[in-house]
Design an enzyme around this catalytic site. Structure first.
Site, PDB file in Angstrom:
ATOM      1  N   HIS A  22       0.630  -1.396   0.018  1.00  0.00           N
ATOM      2  CA  HIS A  22       0.085   0.166   0.021  1.00  0.00           C
ATOM      3  C   HIS A  22       0.910   1.375  -0.255  1.00  0.00           C
ATOM      4  CE1 HIS A  22      -3.162  -3.060   0.895  1.00  0.00           C
ATOM      5  NE2 HIS A  22      -2.289  -3.443   1.734  1.00  0.00           N
ATOM      6  N   GLU A  58      -2.425   0.047   7.974  1.00  0.00           N
ATOM      7  CA  GLU A  58      -1.483  -1.080   7.388  1.00  0.00           C
ATOM      8  C   GLU A  58      -0.349  -0.511   6.656  1.00  0.00           C
ATOM      9  OE1 GLU A  58      -3.046  -3.623   4.680  1.00  0.00           O
ATOM     10  OE2 GLU A  58      -1.474  -4.787   4.655  1.00  0.00           O
ATOM     11  N   HIS A 113       2.932  -7.272   4.279  1.00  0.00           N
ATOM     12  CA  HIS A 113       1.606  -6.847   4.597  1.00  0.00           C
ATOM     13  C   HIS A 113       1.194  -7.285   5.870  1.00  0.00           C
ATOM     14  CE1 HIS A 113       0.174  -5.495   0.449  1.00  0.00           C
ATOM     15  NE2 HIS A 113       0.878  -5.926   0.066  1.00  0.00           N
ATOM     16  N   GLU A 191       1.747 -11.921   5.088  1.00  0.00           N
ATOM     17  CA  GLU A 191       0.793 -11.230   6.086  1.00  0.00           C
ATOM     18  C   GLU A 191       1.250 -11.444   7.408  1.00  0.00           C
ATOM     19  OE1 GLU A 191      -1.654  -9.362   5.004  1.00  0.00           O
ATOM     20  OE2 GLU A 191      -2.055  -9.979   2.907  1.00  0.00           O
TER      21      GLU A 191
HETATM   22 ZN    ZN Z   1      -1.917  -5.425   2.611  1.00  0.00          ZN
END
Ligand code: ZN
Length: 226
Positions: A22, A58, A113, A191
């Site tokens: 992001h 995030e 992430h 993640e």
């Molecule tokens: Zn993400």
């Protein structure tokens, strides 16, 4: 006098691309900005990501962890390339992030992430391509899957963070992740935790935990490159 020995676990000469998920201004990306994501699909250029219920985003987490991991990798001699230069910009889209790793002939590319999973679930998981599908991560999928195993095991051992309670075994085989699909290098996504879970959110917002998470990512990369 003998020449100085390379430090144990030296990564000298290795090229690592870190892709912090992001970006801080991604909310400005028009919702109709679709990009080819490989494997016959198009997707929204780049999403805004998730956040803790307390509002820690995030993109800030992934940026901070990437900077910490970059410093640790460089201390071991690796050349590190980030896919974005700051946390207050837009994009780049996933196709450009994959192209950065391809152009650099990255020995490993890791997208960082944190998940927006069910609040009752916690832990980390690794996303990897299927083996041998020529439309996905062409020419590198077996290496990516080896990188996924190295990360899965070493990140867990290094950080103590458990395998995801809601992604079976801590692995997710993906066919629609643009960055992985379009990469021709060993490429995975981690993640690191679930931002929607209160316990994991407490880790995400702790600088000490982010340092530990960065060290875990470096342990995974080093295990693969060894
Ligand atoms: Zn993400």
């Amino acid at each position: 006098m003998p020449a100085a020995k390379a430090p144990t676990g030296s990564l000298a000469g290795r090229v690592v691309v870190l892709d912090p998920g992001h970006n801080g201004q991604n909310w400005k990306i028009p919702s109709d900005h679709l990009v080819y994501a490989g494997n016959g699909i198009t997707k929204l250029c780049n999403t805004t990501g998730t956040s803790t219920t307390g509002g820690y985003p995030e993109h800030a987490f992934t940026w901070d962890v990437a900077l910490r991991a970059k410093a640790l990798l460089e201390a071991r001699g690796a050349k590190v390339i980030l896919t974005r230069p700051s946390d207050d910009g837009i994009g780049p889209c996933f196709d450009k992030r994959a192209a950065i790793g391809n152009a650099a002939h990255a020995d490993a590319e890791v997208a960082i992430h944190a998940d927006g999973g069910p609040a009752s679930g916690h832990g980390f998981h690794v996303m990897r391509p299927p083996a041998g599908n020529p439309a996905i991560n062409p020419g590198a999928s077996l290496q990516s899957r080896a990188l996924a195993v190295a990360m899965h095991d070493a990140f867990h051992a290094s950080t103590g963070i458990p395998y995801s309670t809601y992604i079976k075994g801590g692995y997710l085989t993906t066919t629609n992740t643009g960055g992985i699909n379009l990469s021709t290098r060993p490429d995975i996504t981690i993640e690191c935790l679930n931002m929607r879970n209160p316990g994991d959110a407490a880790m995400a917002t702790s600088a000490a935990w982010r340092q530990r998470i960065a060290a875990g990512i470096v342990a995974g990369i080093a295990a693969f490159l060894r």
